[in-house]
Scaffold this motif. Structure first.
Motif, PDB file in Angstrom:
ATOM      1  N   TYR A 157     -19.133  -0.857  -1.124  1.00 29.45           N
ATOM      2  CA  TYR A 157     -18.786  -1.908  -2.083  1.00 29.45           C
ATOM      3  C   TYR A 157     -17.828  -1.336  -3.141  1.00 29.45           C
ATOM      4  CZ  TYR A 157     -18.964  -5.263  -5.854  1.00 29.45           C
ATOM      5  OH  TYR A 157     -18.597  -6.143  -6.833  1.00 29.45           O
ATOM      6  N   GLU A 158     -18.170  -0.193  -3.664  1.00 28.56           N
ATOM      7  CA  GLU A 158     -17.356   0.462  -4.702  1.00 28.56           C
ATOM      8  C   GLU A 158     -15.930   0.711  -4.197  1.00 28.56           C
ATOM      9  OE1 GLU A 158     -17.801   4.811  -6.630  1.00 28.56           O
ATOM     10  OE2 GLU A 158     -19.630   3.594  -6.762  1.00 28.56           O
ATOM     11  N   ALA A 159     -15.821   1.235  -2.985  1.00 28.06           N
ATOM     12  CA  ALA A 159     -14.512   1.540  -2.412  1.00 28.06           C
ATOM     13  C   ALA A 159     -13.712   0.271  -2.112  1.00 28.06           C
ATOM     14  CB  ALA A 159     -14.672   2.374  -1.144  1.00 28.06           C
ATOM     15  N   LEU A 160     -14.377  -0.729  -1.525  1.00 33.99           N
ATOM     16  CA  LEU A 160     -13.655  -1.954  -1.165  1.00 33.99           C
ATOM     17  C   LEU A 160     -13.287  -2.781  -2.388  1.00 33.99           C
ATOM     18  CD1 LEU A 160     -15.376  -3.054   2.155  1.00 33.99           C
ATOM     19  CD2 LEU A 160     -13.283  -1.710   1.808  1.00 33.99           C
ATOM     20  N   ASP A 161     -14.083  -2.718  -3.434  1.00 39.97           N
ATOM     21  CA  ASP A 161     -13.720  -3.384  -4.677  1.00 39.97           C
ATOM     22  C   ASP A 161     -12.398  -2.794  -5.207  1.00 39.97           C
ATOM     23  OD1 ASP A 161     -14.326  -5.171  -6.966  1.00 39.97           O
ATOM     24  OD2 ASP A 161     -14.546  -3.268  -8.052  1.00 39.97           O
ATOM     25  N   ALA A 162     -12.287  -1.480  -5.182  1.00 40.79           N
ATOM     26  CA  ALA A 162     -11.038  -0.822  -5.593  1.00 40.79           C
ATOM     27  C   ALA A 162      -9.897  -1.199  -4.653  1.00 40.79           C
ATOM     28  CB  ALA A 162     -11.227   0.694  -5.631  1.00 40.79           C
ATOM     29  N   ALA A 163     -10.194  -1.254  -3.369  1.00 37.67           N
ATOM     30  CA  ALA A 163      -9.176  -1.590  -2.366  1.00 37.67           C
ATOM     31  C   ALA A 163      -8.611  -2.984  -2.593  1.00 37.67           C
ATOM     32  CB  ALA A 163      -9.781  -1.503  -0.960  1.00 37.67           C
ATOM     33  N   MET A 222       6.854   3.313  -0.354  1.00 41.12           N
ATOM     34  CA  MET A 222       5.780   4.177  -0.785  1.00 41.12           C
ATOM     35  C   MET A 222       6.393   5.427  -1.389  1.00 41.12           C
ATOM     36  SD  MET A 222       2.556   5.448   1.462  1.00 41.12           S
ATOM     37  CE  MET A 222       3.237   7.026   1.898  1.00 41.12           C
ATOM     38  N   SER A 223       6.780   5.354  -2.646  1.00 41.15           N
ATOM     39  CA  SER A 223       7.478   6.462  -3.276  1.00 41.15           C
ATOM     40  C   SER A 223       6.529   7.543  -3.778  1.00 41.15           C
ATOM     41  CB  SER A 223       8.349   5.929  -4.409  1.00 41.15           C
ATOM     42  OG  SER A 223       7.558   5.178  -5.299  1.00 41.15           O
ATOM     43  N   GLU A 224       5.413   7.163  -4.356  1.00 40.18           N
ATOM     44  CA  GLU A 224       4.452   8.159  -4.821  1.00 40.18           C
ATOM     45  C   GLU A 224       3.136   7.967  -4.087  1.00 40.18           C
ATOM     46  OE1 GLU A 224       2.560   6.507  -8.830  1.00 40.18           O
ATOM     47  OE2 GLU A 224       4.735   6.673  -8.919  1.00 40.18           O
ATOM     48  N   PRO A 225       2.348   9.032  -3.968  1.00 39.73           N
ATOM     49  CA  PRO A 225       1.094   8.920  -3.222  1.00 39.73           C
ATOM     50  C   PRO A 225       0.170   7.864  -3.827  1.00 39.73           C
ATOM     51  CG  PRO A 225       1.571  11.207  -3.776  1.00 39.73           C
ATOM     52  CD  PRO A 225       2.570  10.364  -4.496  1.00 39.73           C
ATOM     53  N   ILE A 226      -0.469   7.113  -2.952  1.00 33.58           N
ATOM     54  CA  ILE A 226      -1.420   6.096  -3.373  1.00 33.58           C
ATOM     55  C   ILE A 226      -2.755   6.795  -3.604  1.00 33.58           C
ATOM     56  CG2 ILE A 226      -2.601   3.990  -2.713  1.00 33.58           C
ATOM     57  CD1 ILE A 226      -0.222   3.490  -0.761  1.00 33.58           C
ATOM     58  N   ARG A 227      -3.333   6.573  -4.769  1.00 36.19           N
ATOM     59  CA  ARG A 227      -4.601   7.203  -5.094  1.00 36.19           C
ATOM     60  C   ARG A 227      -5.413   6.244  -5.951  1.00 36.19           C
ATOM     61  NH1 ARG A 227      -6.118  12.598  -4.946  1.00 36.19           N
ATOM     62  NH2 ARG A 227      -4.010  13.167  -4.366  1.00 36.19           N
ATOM     63  N   MET A 228      -6.659   6.044  -5.558  1.00 31.36           N
ATOM     64  CA  MET A 228      -7.591   5.242  -6.345  1.00 31.36           C
ATOM     65  C   MET A 228      -8.804   6.108  -6.636  1.00 31.36           C
ATOM     66  SD  MET A 228      -7.474   1.752  -4.071  1.00 31.36           S
ATOM     67  CE  MET A 228      -6.749   2.401  -2.564  1.00 31.36           C
ATOM     68  N   ARG A 229      -9.431   5.840  -7.764  1.00 23.57           N
ATOM     69  CA  ARG A 229     -10.667   6.541  -8.122  1.00 23.57           C
ATOM     70  C   ARG A 229     -11.730   5.502  -8.430  1.00 23.57           C
ATOM     71  NH1 ARG A 229     -10.714  11.803  -8.757  1.00 23.57           N
ATOM     72  NH2 ARG A 229      -8.779  12.920  -9.057  1.00 23.57           N
ATOM     73  N   THR A 230     -12.941   5.810  -8.028  1.00 24.82           N
ATOM     74  CA  THR A 230     -14.094   5.007  -8.429  1.00 24.82           C
ATOM     75  C   THR A 230     -15.058   5.965  -9.126  1.00 24.82           C
ATOM     76  OG1 THR A 230     -15.420   5.363  -6.443  1.00 24.82           O
ATOM     77  CG2 THR A 230     -13.780   3.576  -6.353  1.00 24.82           C
ATOM     78  N   GLY A 232      -2.951  -6.122  -6.462  1.00 24.78           N
ATOM     79  CA  GLY A 232      -2.119  -5.573  -7.531  1.00 24.78           C
ATOM     80  C   GLY A 232      -0.847  -4.974  -6.970  1.00 24.78           C
ATOM     81  N   PRO A 233      -0.789  -3.642  -6.859  1.00 22.09           N
ATOM     82  CA  PRO A 233       0.444  -2.976  -6.418  1.00 22.09           C
ATOM     83  C   PRO A 233       0.974  -3.423  -5.055  1.00 22.09           C
ATOM     84  CG  PRO A 233      -1.052  -1.386  -7.373  1.00 22.09           C
ATOM     85  CD  PRO A 233      -1.808  -2.680  -7.294  1.00 22.09           C
ATOM     86  N   LEU A 234       0.093  -3.738  -4.115  1.00 24.28           N
ATOM     87  CA  LEU A 234       0.585  -4.167  -2.796  1.00 24.28           C
ATOM     88  C   LEU A 234       0.984  -5.637  -2.776  1.00 24.28           C
ATOM     89  CD1 LEU A 234      -1.749  -2.199  -0.353  1.00 24.28           C
ATOM     90  CD2 LEU A 234       0.624  -1.704  -1.004  1.00 24.28           C
ATOM     91  N   ASP A 235       0.595  -6.396  -3.767  1.00 22.95           N
ATOM     92  CA  ASP A 235       1.036  -7.780  -3.962  1.00 22.95           C
ATOM     93  C   ASP A 235       0.678  -8.720  -2.806  1.00 22.95           C
ATOM     94  OD1 ASP A 235       2.181  -9.740  -5.586  1.00 22.95           O
ATOM     95  OD2 ASP A 235       4.144  -9.539  -4.610  1.00 22.95           O
ATOM     96  N   PHE A 236      -0.512  -8.526  -2.214  1.00 24.49           N
ATOM     97  CA  PHE A 236      -0.961  -9.459  -1.186  1.00 24.49           C
ATOM     98  C   PHE A 236      -1.502 -10.733  -1.839  1.00 24.49           C
ATOM     99  CE2 PHE A 236      -1.669  -5.475   1.346  1.00 24.49           C
ATOM    100  CZ  PHE A 236      -0.710  -5.752   2.301  1.00 24.49           C
ATOM    101  N   HIS A 237      -1.390 -11.824  -1.114  1.00 24.73           N
ATOM    102  CA  HIS A 237      -1.967 -13.098  -1.527  1.00 24.73           C
ATOM    103  C   HIS A 237      -3.341 -13.298  -0.874  1.00 24.73           C
ATOM    104  CE1 HIS A 237      -2.446 -17.367  -2.318  1.00 24.73           C
ATOM    105  NE2 HIS A 237      -2.571 -17.566  -1.019  1.00 24.73           N
TER     106      HIS A 237
END
Length: 184
Positions: free
Chosen positions: A116-122, A1-9, A128-133
Motif C-alpha cells: 500500500y505504501e509503495a503503490l500510494d507513492a507510485a 527521463m533526464s534524472e533518475p526517478i526516485r521515491m521514498r516512503t 504528478g511527474p508522469l502526468d497520467f490521467h
C-alpha cells in the motif's frame, strides 16, 4: 527521463534498478518463485538467472527512456534487499494518458502495509511527474487481498474480463479497475 526517478516512503526506497544491481532482482525472483507463480505468467528458467535479470533491467531502463513503461523496485531503505516490485506498463499518451499497474510483493513482506505504501507513492508519481490521467489495474477474482488493496488505494471497478490473461499457464478472468486523476 533526464534524472533518475526516485521515491521514498517511510520504510522504502522506490526506483528503477541499475544493471549492476541484477543480483538484487535475481535474489528476489528466486526467493519468491513459488510465492508469485500463481499470480504471474509462466516463467522460463532464464527469468531466475543473473543474465536474465540483467536483460530485464536493461529492457526496463530502455522502456522508461522511451516512456513505454516504468518497472520499479521497492527496496529496503539501505537498498540491500528488494521487498516488492511494480510496473507502470503499456503507457499510452495522446488523448488517453494512461497506463496499467502490475505489482507483486515478497512473501516475507506481506501483510505489513508495504505494498500500500509503495503503490500510494507510485500513484502520486503517476498523476504528478508522469502526468497520467488514468491508471488501470486488474486482478483475478480469487485474489481478495489484491482487490482490497486496490479499493483502499481508490481504484474503482469498471468491468470484468473473461479469460483475460494467461497466468501460471491458465487463461484467468480478471476484475478491471482504474483510478482517475481528480484534477485536470
Amino acid at each position: 527521463m533526464s534524472e533518475p526517478i526516485r521515491m521514498r516512503t517511510a520504510r522504502a526506497v522506490i526506483r528503477l534498478l541499475d544493471v549492476e544491481e541484477a543480483e538484487l532482482l535475481r535474489r528476489y525472483r528466486v526467493e519468491n518463485r513459488e510465492h508469485l507463480a500463481p499470480w504471474e505468467p509462466l516463467r522460463s528458467d532464464s527469468h531466475y538467472t543473473l543474465a536474465g535479470c540483467q536483460q530485464a533491467i536493461e529492457a526496463g531502463l530502455e522502456a522508461a527512456r522511451a516512456d513505454r513503461g516504468y518497472p520499479f523496485a521497492v527496496l529496503t531503505p539501505d537498498a540491500s534487499e528488494m521487498i516488492a516490485s511494480f510496473t507502470l506498463a503499456n503507457v499510452v499518451r495522446g488523448v488517453f494518458q494512461a497506463c496499467h499497474l502490475g505489482y507483486g510483493i515478497g512473501r516475507r513482506h506481506e501483510g505489513q502495509g508495504l505494498m500500500y505504501e509503495a503503490l500510494d507513492a507510485a500513484i502520486r508519481y503517476a498523476f504528478g511527474p508522469l502526468d497520467f490521467h488514468r491508471v488501470m489495474a486488474n486482478y483475478m477474482p480469487r485474489n481478495d487481498r489484491s482487490g482490497r488493496l486496490l479499493e483502499r488505494l481508490g481504484f474503482e471497478k469498471e468491468g470484468y474480463a473473461k479469460r483475460y490473461l494467461k497466468i501460471d499457464g491458465v487463461w484467468e478472468d480478471h476484475v478491471l479497475t482504474a483510478k482517475i486523476r481528480t484534477q485536470a
